[in-house]
Scaffold this active site. Structure first.
Site, PDB file in Angstrom:
ATOM      1  N   ILE A  60      36.059 -35.254  23.851  1.00 52.31           N
ATOM      2  CA  ILE A  60      36.584 -34.201  24.720  1.00 52.31           C
ATOM      3  C   ILE A  60      36.191 -34.506  26.162  1.00 52.31           C
ATOM      4  O   ILE A  60      35.077 -34.969  26.439  1.00 52.31           O
ATOM      5  CB  ILE A  60      36.071 -32.812  24.277  1.00 52.31           C
ATOM      6  CG1 ILE A  60      36.846 -31.699  24.997  1.00 52.31           C
ATOM      7  CG2 ILE A  60      34.577 -32.674  24.485  1.00 52.31           C
ATOM      8  CD1 ILE A  60      36.646 -30.329  24.385  1.00 52.31           C
ATOM      9  N   GLY A  69      35.267 -35.755  19.625  1.00 56.16           N
ATOM     10  CA  GLY A  69      36.529 -35.127  19.254  1.00 56.16           C
ATOM     11  C   GLY A  69      37.483 -36.061  18.550  1.00 56.16           C
ATOM     12  O   GLY A  69      38.353 -35.620  17.782  1.00 56.16           O
ATOM     13  N   ASP A  86      36.708 -35.628  14.990  1.00 59.53           N
ATOM     14  CA  ASP A  86      37.336 -34.380  14.527  1.00 59.53           C
ATOM     15  C   ASP A  86      38.785 -34.627  14.131  1.00 59.53           C
ATOM     16  O   ASP A  86      39.254 -34.159  13.086  1.00 59.53           O
ATOM     17  CB  ASP A  86      37.306 -33.323  15.643  1.00 59.53           C
ATOM     18  CG  ASP A  86      35.916 -32.790  15.937  1.00 59.53           C
ATOM     19  OD1 ASP A  86      35.200 -32.440  14.988  1.00 59.53           O
ATOM     20  OD2 ASP A  86      35.557 -32.730  17.123  1.00 59.53           O
ATOM     21  N   GLU A 144      28.300 -35.233  19.306  1.00 63.14           N
ATOM     22  CA  GLU A 144      28.051 -33.928  19.904  1.00 63.14           C
ATOM     23  C   GLU A 144      26.577 -33.595  20.129  1.00 63.14           C
ATOM     24  O   GLU A 144      26.227 -32.951  21.127  1.00 63.14           O
ATOM     25  CB  GLU A 144      28.714 -32.833  19.060  1.00 63.14           C
ATOM     26  CG  GLU A 144      30.218 -32.709  19.255  1.00 63.14           C
ATOM     27  CD  GLU A 144      31.017 -33.733  18.467  1.00 63.14           C
ATOM     28  OE1 GLU A 144      32.260 -33.687  18.518  1.00 63.14           O
ATOM     29  OE2 GLU A 144      30.399 -34.582  17.783  1.00 63.14           O
ATOM     30  N   ASP A 187      32.207 -28.652  16.539  1.00 68.24           N
ATOM     31  CA  ASP A 187      32.825 -27.403  16.083  1.00 68.24           C
ATOM     32  C   ASP A 187      34.333 -27.469  15.884  1.00 68.24           C
ATOM     33  O   ASP A 187      34.987 -26.445  15.716  1.00 68.24           O
ATOM     34  CB  ASP A 187      32.493 -26.249  17.046  1.00 68.24           C
ATOM     35  CG  ASP A 187      32.910 -26.530  18.489  1.00 68.24           C
ATOM     36  OD1 ASP A 187      33.578 -27.561  18.735  1.00 68.24           O
ATOM     37  OD2 ASP A 187      32.570 -25.726  19.369  1.00 68.24           O
TER      38      ASP A 187
END
Length: 273
Positions: free
Chosen positions: A70, A126, A129, A149, A157
């Site tokens: 991210i 990310g 993810d 993270e 998350d």
């Protein structure tokens, strides 16, 4: 044919191919995930899902990396925009923002059509993810992965902590998430995060495109949906679900064509979905 996006690019492999590429397209920042990405990504998936020309989606990255995580500007903006004098309202707004980001990743599983991750370069934070939500995962041997993270003092998350244990096992997922260590495409294959590795980006693109071609559209979307639904069902419930699914779609032109093609020893030609 397709919409224009700031953070993404859509390409068709060839005019008569049902394989479409969806590329993260922020190469100057290692394809870091901007705020635009989280709005555009589910929209692009939905567009491809509705497109009868598209049968399979290959998710890749423009430039040298798949995804560097991210964008820190996005994180900083998220922190600033959700702050208020009222702690309760700050927390409630932040929760809504996190749920918004989560939905962009979950859109991969909600897409009827298979989404294949083709990873080269960095796949960080990310990026993990995203690939854990994909239906199939491949990479180059020297791709670099990290559940990053904890190094940013946050808990992942957007889905990694929920999906990764089912892919690589609980113990491996715990170790990767707590250490944030970097590991290669070769180790990713050993862990089961990717199914196969390729020597370089060109070989990856060619190999994954070949894997993606020519299966029955009805069989493919049915197989994806049944597998995803069955994760949360008992064996009996899963068997009942697939019985209901197949009772609706088993007797199709695709079945007739598949049997005919096998009998005639030729490649099947399936209608658009």
């Amino acid at each position: 044919m397709e919409e224009s996006y700031k953070s993404l690019e859509i390409k068709q492999r060839s005019r008569d191919s049902r394989v479409f590429y969806l590329l993260t397209n922020n190469p100057s920042r290692g394809n870091a995930l901007s705020r635009d990405f989280f709005t555009e990504f589910p929209a692009a998936l939905s567009s491809l899902d509705r497109n009868p020309e598209a049968g399979v989606i290959i998710l890749s990255g423009a430039g040298n990396h798949f995804c560097s995580g991210i964008d820190l500007q996005t994180l900083n903006s998220l922190s600033q925009q959700t702050r208020s004098a009222d702690t309760g309202r700050t927390v409630e707004k932040l929760r809504r923002e996190i749920k918004f980001l989560q939905r962009a990743v979950t859109a991969i599983e909600e897409c009827r059509k298979p989404v294949i991750a083709a990873v080269h370069g960095a796949c960080i934070g990310g990026g993990i993810d995203i690939i854990t939500a994909c239906d199939m995962r491949y990479s180059t041997e020297n791709a670099l992965f990290s559940v990053k993270e904890v190094d940013l003092a946050i808990t992942a998350d957007l889905g990694t902590l929920q999906r990764l244990p089912g892919i690589v096992g609980f113990g491996n997922a715990m170790e990767l998430a707590l250490t944030a260590r970097t590991f290669s495409g070769l180790e990713a294959k050993e862990l089961g995060l990717v199914t196969r590795v390729f020597s370089n980006k060109e070989a990856l693109e060619k190999g994954v495109a070949e894997i993606a071609e020519s299966k029955s559209p009805l069989a493919v979307i049915g197989t994806k949906r049944v597998l995803i639904q069955s994760r949360d069902l008992t064996l009996d419930q899963g068997l009942d679900y697939v019985a209901t699914w197949n009772s609706g779609v088993l007797l199709s032109d695709d079945l007739t064509e598949a049997l005919s093609a096998q009998h005639q020893k030729r490649k099947p030609l399936y209608a658009k979905l």
